[in-house]
Motif scaffolding. Structure first.
Motif, short mmCIF file in Angstrom:
data_model
loop_
_atom_site.label_atom_id
_atom_site.label_comp_id
_atom_site.label_asym_id
_atom_site.label_seq_id
_atom_site.Cartn_x
_atom_site.Cartn_y
_atom_site.Cartn_z
N THR A 196 0.72 -1.39 -0.03
CA THR A 196 -0.17 0.12 -0.15
C THR A 196 0.82 1.30 -0.05
OG1 THR A 196 0.24 -0.22 2.46
CG2 THR A 196 -1.68 -1.13 1.40
N PHE A 197 0.22 2.32 -0.08
CA PHE A 197 1.00 3.57 0.15
C PHE A 197 1.80 3.68 1.42
CE2 PHE A 197 -2.41 4.95 -2.75
CZ PHE A 197 -1.72 5.25 -3.83
N ALA A 198 1.25 3.51 2.54
CA ALA A 198 1.98 3.42 3.70
C ALA A 198 2.41 1.98 3.87
CB ALA A 198 1.11 4.06 4.94
N GLY A 205 1.46 4.39 -5.45
CA GLY A 205 1.96 5.66 -5.61
C GLY A 205 3.65 5.56 -6.20
#
Lengths: 426, 494
Positions: B106-108, B169
């Motif tokens: 994921t992004f984080a 991202g």
């Protein structure tokens, strides 16, 4: 139905007092009318100066400024706003949170249900009249149960078993394999049934032949040979847990709720489902930097039911806020709200959190539907709950203003025609 | 061959060429009447990556493949266009050994911010894809063949197909820096944005082997393995001939033969060595010449001292031009790093691929040395004397060859995937930004639309037609009289 006697107004809403189980102080008659300032019906919009006629716990008539027949008891509350009771379709309230991992689709969450826990009364006082309780665990932990928070026994609490099959779906081979394997098992079972049927038919034919021969034999020969045995009627083999659940999914007898974590998972889910036709909803925890907006259009095109918290998130890599529930709603998806957390405080503040999103551009009607009608549909109980309509259960909430305004308080809760809050009852 | 078959099936279903590479399940679901998708990159200077440069030309993509490159092309009516006048067009870059965060997670990455759903931890990324390597890789061709195209297989699924995050991202950042294909663990993955079909291009084209001066026994072992495998292959070929006349002859036994070495000798995979020391490099070069395979040497810091030998061995080198290494004071011969390493190796015939010092995307720490600095790293090779064409190849077609996907990516040629970058200058110059990135004929990155670089040096204005008269005066807007009046009033006052 028994009722809960709640202590006065706000003190109770704030959860400072545990409700007591007791007979209602002032029972409502079998037939009575409610005259309120405004009814948010959800299904047919807002009705100003609404009159609701309730008989035996059900709504018989609802409309604007209706004339009430002489003799019918009228409860007049011109300042009140009435909405359907809130439905939280994704909760573990009153249940322990430990769960394993594996595929056990036949497990029912209702086996964990212990009635008479204070939390259910507290939730009822907070306006959450219906709960969808799901089984815990990874992969496919089992099926959710719909309960009424007003009940005090298993019978009076459980509204519907097998509300949805909870499936954890992530972007990896394991999750996708679990799903493909499930449908594979269903296919295998169907094959096994066909095979068994063919085998049975052959046995039947053989028996018929042998029986004809047998009948021609004389007694001496009959004594020498065995009499053919009738194979009986065909008994379809029972599917195992997994095959059974996936067959139910395919046949639309069971809905699935897929938990995903990011937009990419959704594409993988679609890929894993392949051409399977089933009814399913999506659960996405709204993490701060979730990228769900990437698939908002797809979700909208499918009119997909998406279970989310009422939360503003951040555009990834930035500090810009995004109102993803509002975006989903505008795209055409069916937003279903659940409280930000499963604790009482979050459930009590649920409508305030939703109100925050309304303030930030979400359609208030859609927001209210996301707490009432949409979760009721998801749980398969929209026949009786989730909106204020003729024939529906008279389970509703009474506010002294717009429910999404922070200053508004919940004045009373009605469950199936009975007030469950003493002070406001009459 | 598998590719061809799939294409035929695709054709029979009335599907497009590009879709035939997609997973079968997805391809079948697509509407039969799907129209051809065209994209044209118009008017840019096209650096094809093959050495050719076409000034002010147009590149036309049809269904993700390059249909035409040239001048005065007749564009279809429904063709999407990107104006590249005054800009340059390059093939998409291929990044070796990129970290997994690029396409997964994921992004984080790895940080659980929201803890509402109990017991839903991130499952381990790779399960089993169900197929063995042998099943998906076609039979070997002659080892030593220049192209490694035969290593790639389109019609298989890897774990990456099931775990690819098309909205990552980090991936968008990579696209914004020109990277369109990455190596992740053992697979080559196309950075498709918003699409999960057909992202794996190849798998397991490199097998790691060890050759180190500090482990003489290991060297002897490896040599022995190669010897046994070579002998086995010779026996096998003799048997193949002999068995035609004598059917009773037994097939030579594979016992004691290292399968991985056999794969290398038969061209199914390439041997990758991590080596930097002069002596190790020489040893590898001689091993390769003795047993006739092309070694891939990662690091190769002192390669410039033995470049001729490596060139004769037909070696590939994966180098980091910015690496620094001192010459040990005890040595009398040339040693240590040289800024000329990549240049000298290339001139000696070694195929040089360039990777940055850090192949992750790193938001902290030393910025400018992570994966996003891939073109800069190649720029450093130019500073060391490498010619520009080789520098471009070192981050495009040569890594593509190492991954066995040079028939699909790495250059802008007809029939290949339309993975193209449109830049506002020389790709290998530090000042240059990627303005647009196209992957398989789809615009997936537009600098002005993304948060990363849109605020730095906005896109240059389109080149003004020299025939057009440029005036400083404000042209009156006809429809809005008020504006006109205001303008006139103002000019009157002046």
């Amino acid at each position: 139905m028994k009722m809960r006697n709640l202590l006065v107004g706000l003190a109770c809403v704030l959860g400072t007092q545990a409700p007591l189980l007791a007979a209602p102080a002032s029972p409502t008659p079998d037939l009575f009318a409610l005259r309120v300032g405004r009814a948010e019906t959800v299904s047919q919009g807002t009705i100003e100066h609404a009159v609701i006629l309730i008989e035996n716990g059900k709504i018989v008539t609802i409309g604007q400024d209706l004339e009430i027949e002489r003799g019918i008891r009228v409860i007049d509350r011109p300042d009140w706003v009435v909405t359907p009771g809130f439905v939280n379709c994704y909760s573990r309230a009153g249940m322990s949170s430990s769960g394993g991992s594996g595929t056990q689709p036949s497990v029912q969450a209702s086996t964990e249900l212990y009635p008479r826990q204070p939390i259910y009364g507290e939730l009822l006082a907070a306006g959450v009249t219906t709960l969808g309780l799901y089984p815990p665990g990874n992969q496919i932990p089992g099926q959710a149960v719909v309960v009424s928070t007003a009940g005090d026994s298993l019978e009076s609490m459980v509204v519907r078993e097998g509300a949805y099959l909870k499936v954890l779906m992530q972007s990896n081979s394991k999750s996708k394999k679990t799903l493909r394997d499930g449908f594979g098992k269903a296919d295998k079972h169907l094959e096994a049934v066909t095979e068994a049927r063919e085998k049975h038919e052959k046995a039947k034919d053989k028996y018929d032949d042998e029986l004809k021969k047998w009948k021609k034999y004389d007694d001496e020969e009959k004594a020498k040979k065995k009499e053919p045995v009738d194979p009986g009627d065909f008994l379809e083999p029972e599917p195992d847990d997994v095959a059974g659940a996936f067959l139910d999914l395919r046949e639309g007898e069971l809905n699935a709720m897929f938990s995903i974590r990011k937009a990419g998972d959704y594409l993988h889910l679609i890929d894993a489902l392949d051409e399977e036709q089933l009814s399913w909803s999506l659960r996405v925890p709204l993490r701060n930097d979730i990228d769900l907006y990437e698939v908002a259009e797809k979700l909208g095109a499918d009119e997909r039911r998406v279970v989310v918290e009422p939360r503003l998130t951040l555009m990834p890599w930035t500090a810009r806020e995004r109102n993803i529930p509002a975006e989903l709603d505008r795209a055409g998806a069916r937003v279903v709200f659940i409280p930000n957390g499963d604790d009482l405080v979050n459930q009590e503040k649920w409508r305030h959190h939703v109100g925050h999103l309304v303030k930030r551009g979400m359609d208030p009607q859609a927001a209210l539907a996301a707490m009432t009608h949409e979760p009721a549909v998801l749980l398969g109980v929209d026949e009786t709950l989730g909106s204020l309509d003729v024939g529906k259960e008279a389970t509703m909430l009474f506010f002294d203003g717009d429910p999404f305004q922070a200053s508004t308080s919940l004045k009373a809760v009605m469950h199936a025609g009975d007030f469950v809050e003493e002070a406001s009852a009459q | 061959m598998k590719t061809m078959k799939k294409q035929l099936i695709g054709g029979a279903l009335g599907l497009t060429l590009a879709l035939s590479f997609a997973a079968p399940s997805l391809a079948l679901r697509v509407d039969d009447h799907e129209e051809d998708a065209y994209l044209a990159i118009v008017g840019g200077d096209i650096f094809a990556g093959t050495g050719e440069v076409l000034r002010g030309a147009t590149l036309l993509s049809k269904n993700g493949k390059i249909e035409e490159i040239g001048y005065d092309l007749l564009l279809p009516d429904d063709c999407e266009t990107i104006d590249a006048h005054g800009m340059r067009v390059y093939p998409g870059l291929v990044a070796l050994s990129a970290t997994t965060r690029l396409t997964q997670g994921t992004f984080a990455a790895g940080v659980e911010i929201h803890d509402f759903v109990p017991h839903e931890e991130h499952a381990e990324i790779c399960g089993d894809c169900g197929k063995s390597f042998e099943e998906v890789v076609p039979p070997a061709l002659d080892p030593g063949e220049f192209s490694t195209e035969h290593l790639a297989v389109d019609a298989f699924r890897t774990d990456f197909d099931d775990s690819f995050d098309p909205f990552s991202g980090y991936m968008v950042m990579a696209l914004g820096n020109g990277i369109t294909t990455v190596q992740q663990s053992s697979a080559a993955v196309k950075l498709k944005r918003g699409d999960i079909s057909g992202v794996s291009l190849s798998e397991k084209t490199l097998t790691s082997q060890s050759w180190s001066g500090s482990n003489p026994a290991g060297k002897a072992d490896l040599r022995e393995k190669f010897r046994l495998a070579t002998e086995y292959l010779a026996d096998y070929r003799r048997w193949e001939e002999a068995v035609k006349s004598d059917k009773e002859l037994k097939e030579p036994s594979k016992k004691g033969i290292d399968g991985r070495i056999l794969d290398i000798l038969q061209g199914r995979t390439m041997a990758r060595f991590s080596a930097n020391d002069r002596d190790d490099l020489l040893g590898i070069a001689r091993l390769a010449q003795q047993f006739k395979f092309r070694p891939v040497i990662q690091g190769c810091v002192e390669g410039w001292t033995v470049a001729e030998e490596l060139g004769r061995a037909g070696a590939y080198a994966i180098v980091t031009p910015r690496t620094r290494r001192d010459r040990p004071e005890t040595t009398t011969y040339a040693a240590g790093s040289s800024i000329e390493n990549a240049a000298i190796l290339t001139r000696a015939g070694v195929q040089v691929a360039v990777v940055p010092a850090n192949t992750s995307i790193d938001m902290g720490g030393i910025s400018g040395r992570d994966l996003l600095s891939l073109p800069l790293e190649a720029g450093f090779a130019i500073r060391g004397g490498m010619d520009e064409r080789s520098a471009l190849e070192s981050i495009t077609v040569i890594p593509a060859r190492l991954l066995g996907i040079d028939h699909r990516v790495g250059t802008l040629e007809l029939g290949k995937d339309c993975d193209a970058l449109i830049t506002d200058g020389d790709l290998l110059h530090y000042q240059t930004f990627v303005q647009y990135t196209v992957v398989e004929g789809k615009l997936v990155y537009d600098k002005q639309e993304e948060v990363f670089y849109s605020h730095i040096r906005p896109r240059p204005e389109a080149v003004v037609d020299p025939g057009e008269e440029v005036s400083d005066e404000v042209e009156p807007v006809e429809a809005e009289e008020t504006v006109e009046e205001v303008v006139e009033e103002e000019s009157d006052e002046e």
